[in-house]
Design an enzyme around this catalytic site. Structure first.
Site, PDB file in Angstrom:
ATOM      1  N   SER A   1     -20.758  -4.279 -34.130  1.00 24.94           N
ATOM      2  CA  SER A   1     -22.314  -4.274 -33.489  1.00 24.94           C
ATOM      3  C   SER A   1     -22.421  -5.757 -33.486  1.00 24.94           C
ATOM      4  O   SER A   1     -23.013  -6.079 -32.369  1.00 24.94           O
ATOM      5  CB  SER A   1     -23.191  -3.638 -34.636  1.00 24.94           C
ATOM      6  OG  SER A   1     -23.083  -2.336 -34.680  1.00 24.94           O
ATOM      7  N   HIS A  14     -17.668  -2.884 -27.368  1.00 26.28           N
ATOM      8  CA  HIS A  14     -18.846  -2.568 -28.237  1.00 26.28           C
ATOM      9  C   HIS A  14     -19.233  -1.248 -27.497  1.00 26.28           C
ATOM     10  O   HIS A  14     -20.134  -1.164 -26.431  1.00 26.28           O
ATOM     11  CB  HIS A  14     -20.057  -3.602 -28.194  1.00 26.28           C
ATOM     12  CG  HIS A  14     -21.328  -2.839 -28.717  1.00 26.28           C
ATOM     13  ND1 HIS A  14     -22.564  -3.072 -28.280  1.00 26.28           N
ATOM     14  CD2 HIS A  14     -21.366  -2.167 -29.815  1.00 26.28           C
ATOM     15  CE1 HIS A  14     -23.376  -2.597 -28.966  1.00 26.28           C
ATOM     16  NE2 HIS A  14     -22.567  -2.024 -30.088  1.00 26.28           N
ATOM     17  N   GLU A  20     -19.806  -2.448 -23.333  1.00 24.02           N
ATOM     18  CA  GLU A  20     -20.015  -4.048 -23.404  1.00 24.02           C
ATOM     19  C   GLU A  20     -18.673  -4.642 -24.045  1.00 24.02           C
ATOM     20  O   GLU A  20     -18.270  -4.439 -25.240  1.00 24.02           O
ATOM     21  CB  GLU A  20     -20.977  -4.444 -24.559  1.00 24.02           C
ATOM     22  CG  GLU A  20     -21.515  -5.858 -24.637  1.00 24.02           C
ATOM     23  CD  GLU A  20     -22.666  -6.024 -25.458  1.00 24.02           C
ATOM     24  OE1 GLU A  20     -22.957  -5.084 -26.212  1.00 24.02           O
ATOM     25  OE2 GLU A  20     -23.331  -7.159 -25.273  1.00 24.02           O
ATOM     26  N   ASN A  34     -26.828  -6.054 -28.911  1.00 22.76           N
ATOM     27  CA  ASN A  34     -27.638  -5.920 -30.262  1.00 22.76           C
ATOM     28  C   ASN A  34     -28.158  -7.037 -30.981  1.00 22.76           C
ATOM     29  O   ASN A  34     -29.068  -7.309 -31.870  1.00 22.76           O
ATOM     30  CB  ASN A  34     -26.468  -5.622 -31.208  1.00 22.76           C
ATOM     31  CG  ASN A  34     -26.092  -4.107 -31.222  1.00 22.76           C
ATOM     32  OD1 ASN A  34     -26.997  -3.337 -30.889  1.00 22.76           O
ATOM     33  ND2 ASN A  34     -24.794  -3.787 -31.658  1.00 22.76           N
TER      34      ASN A  34
HETATM   35  P1  NAD Z   1     -20.164   4.862 -39.952  1.00 25.68           P
HETATM   36  O1  NAD Z   1     -20.511   4.626 -41.711  1.00 25.68           O
HETATM   37  O2  NAD Z   1     -20.564   6.350 -39.659  1.00 25.68           O
HETATM   38  O3  NAD Z   1     -18.463   5.005 -40.228  1.00 25.68           O
HETATM   39  C1  NAD Z   1     -17.556   4.092 -40.995  1.00 25.68           C
HETATM   40  C2  NAD Z   1     -16.335   4.756 -41.289  1.00 25.68           C
HETATM   41  O4  NAD Z   1     -15.505   3.633 -41.697  1.00 25.68           O
HETATM   42  C3  NAD Z   1     -16.659   5.422 -42.574  1.00 25.68           C
HETATM   43  O5  NAD Z   1     -16.251   6.910 -42.484  1.00 25.68           O
HETATM   44  C4  NAD Z   1     -15.686   4.966 -43.603  1.00 25.68           C
HETATM   45  O6  NAD Z   1     -15.360   5.877 -44.565  1.00 25.68           O
HETATM   46  C5  NAD Z   1     -14.693   4.248 -42.674  1.00 25.68           C
HETATM   47  N1  NAD Z   1     -14.036   3.080 -43.427  1.00 25.68           N
HETATM   48  C6  NAD Z   1     -14.556   2.091 -44.378  1.00 25.68           C
HETATM   49  N2  NAD Z   1     -13.763   1.102 -44.687  1.00 25.68           N
HETATM   50  C7  NAD Z   1     -12.366   1.698 -44.052  1.00 25.68           C
HETATM   51  C8  NAD Z   1     -11.395   1.006 -44.023  1.00 25.68           C
HETATM   52  N3  NAD Z   1     -10.588   0.208 -44.575  1.00 25.68           N
HETATM   53  N4  NAD Z   1     -10.122   1.739 -43.466  1.00 25.68           N
HETATM   54  C9  NAD Z   1     -10.495   3.049 -42.689  1.00 25.68           C
HETATM   55  N5  NAD Z   1     -11.727   3.538 -42.844  1.00 25.68           N
HETATM   56  C10 NAD Z   1     -12.735   2.693 -43.301  1.00 25.68           C
HETATM   57  O7  NAD Z   1     -20.277   3.743 -39.288  1.00 25.68           O
HETATM   58  P2  NAD Z   1     -20.366   3.826 -37.500  1.00 25.68           P
HETATM   59  O8  NAD Z   1     -21.617   4.084 -37.058  1.00 25.68           O
HETATM   60  O9  NAD Z   1     -19.269   4.769 -36.919  1.00 25.68           O
HETATM   61  O10 NAD Z   1     -19.974   2.316 -37.116  1.00 25.68           O
HETATM   62  C11 NAD Z   1     -18.623   1.812 -37.306  1.00 25.68           C
HETATM   63  C12 NAD Z   1     -18.524   0.347 -36.448  1.00 25.68           C
HETATM   64  O11 NAD Z   1     -19.093   0.584 -35.176  1.00 25.68           O
HETATM   65  C13 NAD Z   1     -19.603  -0.763 -37.086  1.00 25.68           C
HETATM   66  O12 NAD Z   1     -18.572  -1.778 -37.286  1.00 25.68           O
HETATM   67  C14 NAD Z   1     -20.539  -0.650 -36.257  1.00 25.68           C
HETATM   68  O13 NAD Z   1     -21.393  -1.612 -36.381  1.00 25.68           O
HETATM   69  C15 NAD Z   1     -20.051  -0.293 -35.189  1.00 25.68           C
HETATM   70  N6  NAD Z   1     -20.812   0.436 -34.097  1.00 25.68           N
HETATM   71  C16 NAD Z   1     -21.886   1.324 -34.385  1.00 25.68           C
HETATM   72  C17 NAD Z   1     -22.724   2.164 -33.451  1.00 25.68           C
HETATM   73  C18 NAD Z   1     -23.675   3.115 -33.527  1.00 25.68           C
HETATM   74  O14 NAD Z   1     -24.417   3.392 -32.972  1.00 25.68           O
HETATM   75  N7  NAD Z   1     -23.470   3.604 -35.167  1.00 25.68           N
HETATM   76  C19 NAD Z   1     -22.578   1.471 -31.898  1.00 25.68           C
HETATM   77  C20 NAD Z   1     -21.601   0.690 -31.737  1.00 25.68           C
HETATM   78  C21 NAD Z   1     -20.865  -0.018 -32.785  1.00 25.68           C
END
Ligand code: NAD
Length: 282
Positions: free
Chosen positions: A118, A139, A151, A189
């Site tokens: 993010s 992104h 992005e 973001n």
């Molecule tokens: P989330 O909390 O739903 O999922 C994260 C997952 O990563 C979890 O299932 C966790 O078990 C796993 N994880 C943690 N450490 C790990 C490792 N070492 N190896 C493998 N898996 C591991 O989070 P999310 O919303 O899916 O966000 C994930 C990434 O995407 C973040 O960097 C976030 O900033 C980014 N992001 C999120 C959004 C959104 O709308 N949620 C949008 C764009 C980008």
């Protein structure tokens, strides 16, 4: 330039959306997470979401054929089979850094790493690898299967060839790239996190309820969702972690997370993914 096997690391909100969008376009996915429960939940939700396709007037898809393209594992070593990696683990540098160091050992040297972070600087993520020229920010927007634009962030060392590969990869997903330069939060973001955070301050200060804050953005500005609904959709933990990263990156108090946001995360009120945030989804 065609890619076939994609390692999607992190099977949370974003990882499962990306896995779904990939298999709907005929690519093979190795879906990797440290948490077996997250992998089970991802498969369940991808199945449900694929079934819904036909109901929303979109072309229905062969659910079982799509699911056959996904291999779930807790073993990061299986990323060795990939010709492109998309990383989507929790927005914490302490977790991402060791992951990138290990991916760098496991994957072939020419394989690009797309960081779906993010806010974390892509140049910083590149510095955790021996292939900073092959690291690019990607992104994705949530929900991934429905959002046509991504992005794409060019880190300091990201090569032209990697950008071409990133565009080709997105084309295979039927998505378009808007390429921007690298500073924490990029474009979307750096602006959005401030808006969500300020909306939480407004609720904490009892200026208005969450419903009224969102109603103003929807009915006065024509936004499809208000900032607090958006926060619930993204995940309030991801919002908090992103603000913490922005705060430490710019040393600017405008990014300080609202105490109510931290309290909600401590209470497990993470938004849609936990069933409750500013709204109730149960
Ligand atoms: P989330 O909390 O739903 O999922 C994260 C997952 O990563 C979890 O299932 C966790 O078990 C796993 N994880 C943690 N450490 C790990 C490792 N070492 N190896 C493998 N898996 C591991 O989070 P999310 O919303 O899916 O966000 C994930 C990434 O995407 C973040 O960097 C976030 O900033 C980014 N992001 C999120 C959004 C959104 O709308 N949620 C949008 C764009 C980008």
């Amino acid at each position: 330039m065609k890619f076939q096997t994609i390692a999607v690391v992190g099977a949370g909100v974003m990882g499962r959306g990306i896995a779904q969008a990939l298999v709907m376009n005929g690519l093979d996915v190795v879906l990797i997470d440290v948490d077996i429960g997250a992998l089970d939940k991802a498969c369940l939700e991808i199945r449900q979401s694929l079934r819904m396709q036909g109901l929303f007037g979109k072309d229905s898809v062969d659910v079982e054929a799509c699911l056959a393209h996904i291999r779930c594992t807790t073993e990061l070593g299986h990323a060795a089979a990939a010709d492109f990696v998309v990383e989507n683990i929790t927005e914490q540098p302490d977790l991402k850094e060791p992951l990138y160091r290990r991916l760098d050992e496991v994957c072939r040297p020419e394989v690009p790493f797309a960081a779906n972070t993010s806010v974390i600087s892509i140049t910083r993520i590149g510095s955790w690898t021996q292939r900073p020229d092959r690291v690019v920010g990607m992104h994705f927007m949530n929900p991934v299967p429905l959002k046509p634009v991504v992005e794409v962030i060019r880190g300091h060392h990201t090569s032209d060839d990697t950008l071409d590969r990133a565009r080709a990869f997105l084309k295979q997903m039927k998505k378009r790239a808007v390429v921007v330069n690298d500073l924490p939060g990029f474009v979307s973001n750096r602006v959005l996190m401030l808006t969500v955070n300020e909306a939480v301050w407004v609720v904490q200060d009892q200026v208005a309820s969450a419903e009224d804050v969102d109603r103003i953005f929807r009915s006065c500005f024509g936004h499809p969702m208000g900032p607090l609904e958006t926060g619930d959709l993204i995940g309030l933990d991801t919002i908090l972690y992103s603000l913490e990263r922005l705060f430490e990156s710019y040393n600017d108090p405008k990014f300080r997370p609202c105490p109510l946001l931290r309290k909600m995360v401590d209470a497990g009120l993470l938004g849609r993914k936990s069933g409750r945030g500013f709204y109730n989804y149960q």
